[in-house]
Design a protein around this motif. Structure first.
Motif, PDB file in Angstrom:
ATOM      1  N   VAL A 141      14.981 -48.835  16.891  1.00 34.38           N
ATOM      2  CA  VAL A 141      15.503 -47.897  15.896  1.00 34.38           C
ATOM      3  C   VAL A 141      15.936 -48.575  14.595  1.00 34.38           C
ATOM      4  CG1 VAL A 141      17.346 -46.223  15.432  1.00 34.38           C
ATOM      5  CG2 VAL A 141      16.094 -46.138  17.595  1.00 34.38           C
ATOM      6  N   PRO A 142      16.769 -49.643  14.598  1.00 31.25           N
ATOM      7  CA  PRO A 142      17.201 -50.227  13.321  1.00 31.25           C
ATOM      8  C   PRO A 142      16.064 -50.708  12.430  1.00 31.25           C
ATOM      9  CG  PRO A 142      18.644 -50.941  15.099  1.00 31.25           C
ATOM     10  CD  PRO A 142      17.487 -50.261  15.745  1.00 31.25           C
ATOM     11  N   PRO A 143      15.056 -51.468  12.962  1.00 33.53           N
ATOM     12  CA  PRO A 143      13.965 -51.864  12.065  1.00 33.53           C
ATOM     13  C   PRO A 143      13.154 -50.685  11.559  1.00 33.53           C
ATOM     14  CG  PRO A 143      13.511 -52.555  14.327  1.00 33.53           C
ATOM     15  CD  PRO A 143      14.932 -52.106  14.290  1.00 33.53           C
ATOM     16  N   LEU A 144      13.037 -49.637  12.371  1.00 34.02           N
ATOM     17  CA  LEU A 144      12.314 -48.453  11.912  1.00 34.02           C
ATOM     18  C   LEU A 144      13.072 -47.756  10.789  1.00 34.02           C
ATOM     19  CD1 LEU A 144      10.030 -46.471  12.043  1.00 34.02           C
ATOM     20  CD2 LEU A 144      11.116 -45.391  14.047  1.00 34.02           C
ATOM     21  N   VAL A 145      14.383 -47.713  10.891  1.00 34.54           N
ATOM     22  CA  VAL A 145      15.198 -47.125   9.817  1.00 34.54           C
ATOM     23  C   VAL A 145      14.993 -47.900   8.520  1.00 34.54           C
ATOM     24  CG1 VAL A 145      17.582 -46.854   9.017  1.00 34.54           C
ATOM     25  CG2 VAL A 145      16.914 -46.020  11.283  1.00 34.54           C
ATOM     26  N   LEU A 173      17.502 -35.221   5.233  1.00 32.56           N
ATOM     27  CA  LEU A 173      17.414 -35.746   6.600  1.00 32.56           C
ATOM     28  C   LEU A 173      17.691 -34.592   7.555  1.00 32.56           C
ATOM     29  CD1 LEU A 173      19.503 -39.027   6.112  1.00 32.56           C
ATOM     30  CD2 LEU A 173      17.032 -38.716   5.822  1.00 32.56           C
ATOM     31  N   THR A 174      16.754 -34.296   8.432  1.00 30.36           N
ATOM     32  CA  THR A 174      16.907 -33.109   9.262  1.00 30.36           C
ATOM     33  C   THR A 174      16.243 -33.312  10.617  1.00 30.36           C
ATOM     34  OG1 THR A 174      16.649 -30.689   9.274  1.00 30.36           O
ATOM     35  CG2 THR A 174      14.802 -31.992   8.421  1.00 30.36           C
ATOM     36  N   LEU A 175      16.470 -32.378  11.524  1.00 30.23           N
ATOM     37  CA  LEU A 175      15.934 -32.441  12.881  1.00 30.23           C
ATOM     38  C   LEU A 175      15.058 -31.230  13.157  1.00 30.23           C
ATOM     39  CD1 LEU A 175      19.161 -33.486  14.856  1.00 30.23           C
ATOM     40  CD2 LEU A 175      17.419 -34.971  13.842  1.00 30.23           C
ATOM     41  N   CYS A 176      14.168 -31.385  14.136  1.00 30.08           N
ATOM     42  CA  CYS A 176      13.291 -30.281  14.519  1.00 30.08           C
ATOM     43  C   CYS A 176      12.917 -30.461  15.988  1.00 30.08           C
ATOM     44  CB  CYS A 176      12.037 -30.268  13.640  1.00 30.08           C
ATOM     45  SG  CYS A 176      10.918 -28.873  13.957  1.00 30.08           S
ATOM     46  N   ASP A 177      12.683 -29.343  16.665  1.00 30.14           N
ATOM     47  CA  ASP A 177      12.262 -29.405  18.064  1.00 30.14           C
ATOM     48  C   ASP A 177      10.755 -29.578  18.203  1.00 30.14           C
ATOM     49  OD1 ASP A 177      11.359 -26.939  17.279  1.00 30.14           O
ATOM     50  OD2 ASP A 177      12.513 -25.788  18.752  1.00 30.14           O
ATOM     51  N   ALA A 185      17.815 -39.979  16.835  1.00 33.36           N
ATOM     52  CA  ALA A 185      18.568 -41.231  16.705  1.00 33.36           C
ATOM     53  C   ALA A 185      18.260 -41.922  15.381  1.00 33.36           C
ATOM     54  CB  ALA A 185      18.249 -42.164  17.877  1.00 33.36           C
ATOM     55  N   VAL A 186      17.002 -41.901  14.964  1.00 36.32           N
ATOM     56  CA  VAL A 186      16.623 -42.508  13.687  1.00 36.32           C
ATOM     57  C   VAL A 186      17.271 -41.761  12.536  1.00 36.32           C
ATOM     58  CG1 VAL A 186      14.677 -42.850  12.115  1.00 36.32           C
ATOM     59  CG2 VAL A 186      14.487 -43.560  14.497  1.00 36.32           C
ATOM     60  N   VAL A 187      17.253 -40.440  12.581  1.00 36.18           N
ATOM     61  CA  VAL A 187      17.868 -39.655  11.512  1.00 36.18           C
ATOM     62  C   VAL A 187      19.370 -39.918  11.439  1.00 36.18           C
ATOM     63  CG1 VAL A 187      18.427 -37.295  10.782  1.00 36.18           C
ATOM     64  CG2 VAL A 187      16.091 -37.865  11.477  1.00 36.18           C
ATOM     65  N   GLU A 188      20.032 -40.007  12.603  1.00 35.77           N
ATOM     66  CA  GLU A 188      21.469 -40.279  12.620  1.00 35.77           C
ATOM     67  C   GLU A 188      21.788 -41.634  11.998  1.00 35.77           C
ATOM     68  OE1 GLU A 188      25.221 -40.586  15.792  1.00 35.77           O
ATOM     69  OE2 GLU A 188      23.186 -40.169  16.504  1.00 35.77           O
ATOM     70  N   LEU A 189      20.996 -42.658  12.328  1.00 40.59           N
ATOM     71  CA  LEU A 189      21.243 -43.981  11.759  1.00 40.59           C
ATOM     72  C   LEU A 189      20.924 -44.002  10.262  1.00 40.59           C
ATOM     73  CD1 LEU A 189      22.217 -46.795  12.408  1.00 40.59           C
ATOM     74  CD2 LEU A 189      19.851 -47.438  12.962  1.00 40.59           C
ATOM     75  N   LEU A 190      19.918 -43.254   9.835  1.00 41.39           N
ATOM     76  CA  LEU A 190      19.629 -43.140   8.402  1.00 41.39           C
ATOM     77  C   LEU A 190      20.807 -42.516   7.660  1.00 41.39           C
ATOM     78  CD1 LEU A 190      15.895 -42.031   8.021  1.00 41.39           C
ATOM     79  CD2 LEU A 190      17.013 -43.907   6.797  1.00 41.39           C
ATOM     80  N   THR A 209      11.716 -35.816  -0.860  1.00 39.87           N
ATOM     81  CA  THR A 209      11.429 -36.479   0.417  1.00 39.87           C
ATOM     82  C   THR A 209      12.209 -35.799   1.535  1.00 39.87           C
ATOM     83  OG1 THR A 209      11.072 -38.623  -0.646  1.00 39.87           O
ATOM     84  CG2 THR A 209      11.527 -38.648   1.708  1.00 39.87           C
ATOM     85  N   ALA A 210      11.543 -35.594   2.661  1.00 38.77           N
ATOM     86  CA  ALA A 210      12.207 -35.087   3.861  1.00 38.77           C
ATOM     87  C   ALA A 210      11.873 -36.004   5.032  1.00 38.77           C
ATOM     88  CB  ALA A 210      11.765 -33.662   4.169  1.00 38.77           C
ATOM     89  N   VAL A 211      12.895 -36.444   5.744  1.00 42.20           N
ATOM     90  CA  VAL A 211      12.714 -37.201   6.980  1.00 42.20           C
ATOM     91  C   VAL A 211      13.079 -36.264   8.122  1.00 42.20           C
ATOM     92  CG1 VAL A 211      13.358 -39.219   8.322  1.00 42.20           C
ATOM     93  CG2 VAL A 211      13.298 -39.350   5.815  1.00 42.20           C
ATOM     94  N   ILE A 212      12.135 -36.049   9.026  1.00 42.02           N
ATOM     95  CA  ILE A 212      12.301 -35.059  10.089  1.00 42.02           C
ATOM     96  C   ILE A 212      12.234 -35.774  11.435  1.00 42.02           C
ATOM     97  CG2 ILE A 212      11.417 -32.931  11.095  1.00 42.02           C
ATOM     98  CD1 ILE A 212       9.989 -32.451   8.371  1.00 42.02           C
ATOM     99  N   GLY A 213      13.327 -35.745  12.161  1.00 42.68           N
ATOM    100  CA  GLY A 213      13.359 -36.328  13.490  1.00 42.68           C
ATOM    101  C   GLY A 213      13.043 -35.275  14.537  1.00 42.68           C
ATOM    102  N   ILE A 214      11.970 -35.491  15.274  1.00 46.99           N
ATOM    103  CA  ILE A 214      11.548 -34.558  16.325  1.00 46.99           C
ATOM    104  C   ILE A 214      12.017 -35.079  17.674  1.00 46.99           C
ATOM    105  CG2 ILE A 214       9.558 -33.573  17.522  1.00 46.99           C
ATOM    106  CD1 ILE A 214       8.025 -33.634  14.949  1.00 46.99           C
ATOM    107  N   GLY A 215      12.483 -34.164  18.516  1.00 47.08           N
ATOM    108  CA  GLY A 215      12.815 -34.594  19.872  1.00 47.08           C
ATOM    109  C   GLY A 215      14.047 -33.923  20.430  1.00 47.08           C
ATOM    110  N   ASN A 216      14.354 -34.290  21.655  1.00 50.08           N
ATOM    111  CA  ASN A 216      15.486 -33.736  22.398  1.00 50.08           C
ATOM    112  C   ASN A 216      16.393 -34.883  22.810  1.00 50.08           C
ATOM    113  OD1 ASN A 216      17.252 -32.573  24.231  1.00 50.08           O
ATOM    114  ND2 ASN A 216      15.667 -31.396  25.300  1.00 50.08           N
ATOM    115  N   GLU A 217      17.554 -34.966  22.197  1.00 48.57           N
ATOM    116  CA  GLU A 217      18.456 -36.083  22.464  1.00 48.57           C
ATOM    117  C   GLU A 217      19.042 -36.051  23.867  1.00 48.57           C
ATOM    118  OE1 GLU A 217      21.947 -35.844  19.939  1.00 48.57           O
ATOM    119  OE2 GLU A 217      21.520 -33.720  19.624  1.00 48.57           O
ATOM    120  N   PHE A 218      18.800 -34.967  24.601  1.00 49.81           N
ATOM    121  CA  PHE A 218      19.282 -34.877  25.983  1.00 49.81           C
ATOM    122  C   PHE A 218      18.182 -35.214  26.986  1.00 49.81           C
ATOM    123  CE2 PHE A 218      21.972 -31.980  23.509  1.00 49.81           C
ATOM    124  CZ  PHE A 218      23.197 -32.582  23.751  1.00 49.81           C
TER     125      PHE A 218
END
Length: 262
Positions: free
Chosen positions: A222-226, A119-123, A99-104, A81-90
């Motif tokens: 975010v918490p319920p989605l996690v 658990l990883t991030l992507c642009d 944010a979801v990946v960090e809370l996971l 399983t891979a959870v990939i958070g897409i986006g720009n935190e800035f």
């Protein structure tokens, strides 16, 4: 926009004008290129995907070169399983994926996820997305969406088993050349590099100006989605255990359709 779907293979898509150019660089340094009209109603829906995956003689040669490398290159190790958070935190709400990946990750320290969960991030670059979900039993994508009449925090779920369609992103959503998640899914199919199962969560945002921190409505989502994603992972792990007990190969069910709003 340089992209990579496997070490040593790169492709570049340059669009936005009258023409879309696709160039692939193979591991031995050879180049394959083509040019297509960006807007040809009735012939193909997306020039970039058409250029890489189908069409006339030159397009087929480019697709063949990519597929040949896909078949002949070293296999990426299987990831359950891979959870990939897409986006720009800035960019405020655009950072909901990270944010979801960090809370996971924080949750996993207290309640470990099944072994092999990544658990990883992507642009959002299509090549990098394909590289992350390739040879994965379950890939869960978390991204923000910005609709004209947004209800911040509302969450949509797109699942392989439910039927439906994943809408293309608005131009420029994930890259300067307008390729987004829907295009990455089609490109992954074209190259034979889709995950065993794909689930996408899209959270409506309202603010993507420069700055850190989610707006309050998106932060509350975010918490319920996690918790929901953790349940998806556990269910997939349980199903995989059943498959292994029956002697089935890893990887789950191939993606056949799309899903619903949750």
């Amino acid at each position: 926009m340089p992209s990579s779907t496997r070490s040593g293979l790169q492709f570049r898509i340059d669009g936005g004008g009258a023409f879309t150019d696709a160039v692939a660089r193979l591991p031995d340094g050879r180049l394959r290129s083509l040019r297509l009209l960006s807007d040809t109603p009735g012939r193909y829906r997306d020039a970039a995907i058409e250029g890489i995956g189908s069409g006339g003689c030159r397009e087929r040669r480019l697709a063949h070169a990519l597929r040949t490398h896909a078949k002949g290159g070293p296999m990426k190790a299987f990831t359950p399983t891979a959870v990939i958070g897409i986006g720009n935190e800035f960019r405020r709400d655009d950072g909901v994926g990270p944010a979801v990946v960090e809370l996971l990750r924080d949750r996993a320290e207290r309640r470990p996820l099944p072994p092999g969960t990544v658990l990883t991030l992507c642009d959002g670059d299509p090549g990098r997305l394909i590289g992350l979900w390739e040879n994965t039993g379950l890939a869960i994508i978390v991204d923000a969406c910005f609709l004209p009449s947004a209800q911040p925090g509302r969450t949509y779920r797109w699942d392989a088993a439910a039927g439906g369609a994943l809408r293309p992103a608005a131009p420029g959503r994930h890259s300067t050349h307008g390729l987004g998640l829907a295009e990455a899914v089609r490109l992954g199919d074209t190259l034979g590099r889709s995950p065993g199962r794909l689930i996408v969560y899209a959270v409506e945002g309202t603010d993507r100006t420069l700055g850190v921190g989610l707006t309050s409505a998106v932060a509350r989502a975010v918490p319920p989605l996690v918790r929901r994603i953790a349940a998806d992972i556990e269910q997939h792990d349980d199903a995989s255990e059943d498959d292994r007990a029956q002697g089935d190969p890893p990887g789950g069910t191939r993606r056949t359709g799309f899903g619903t709003r949750g």
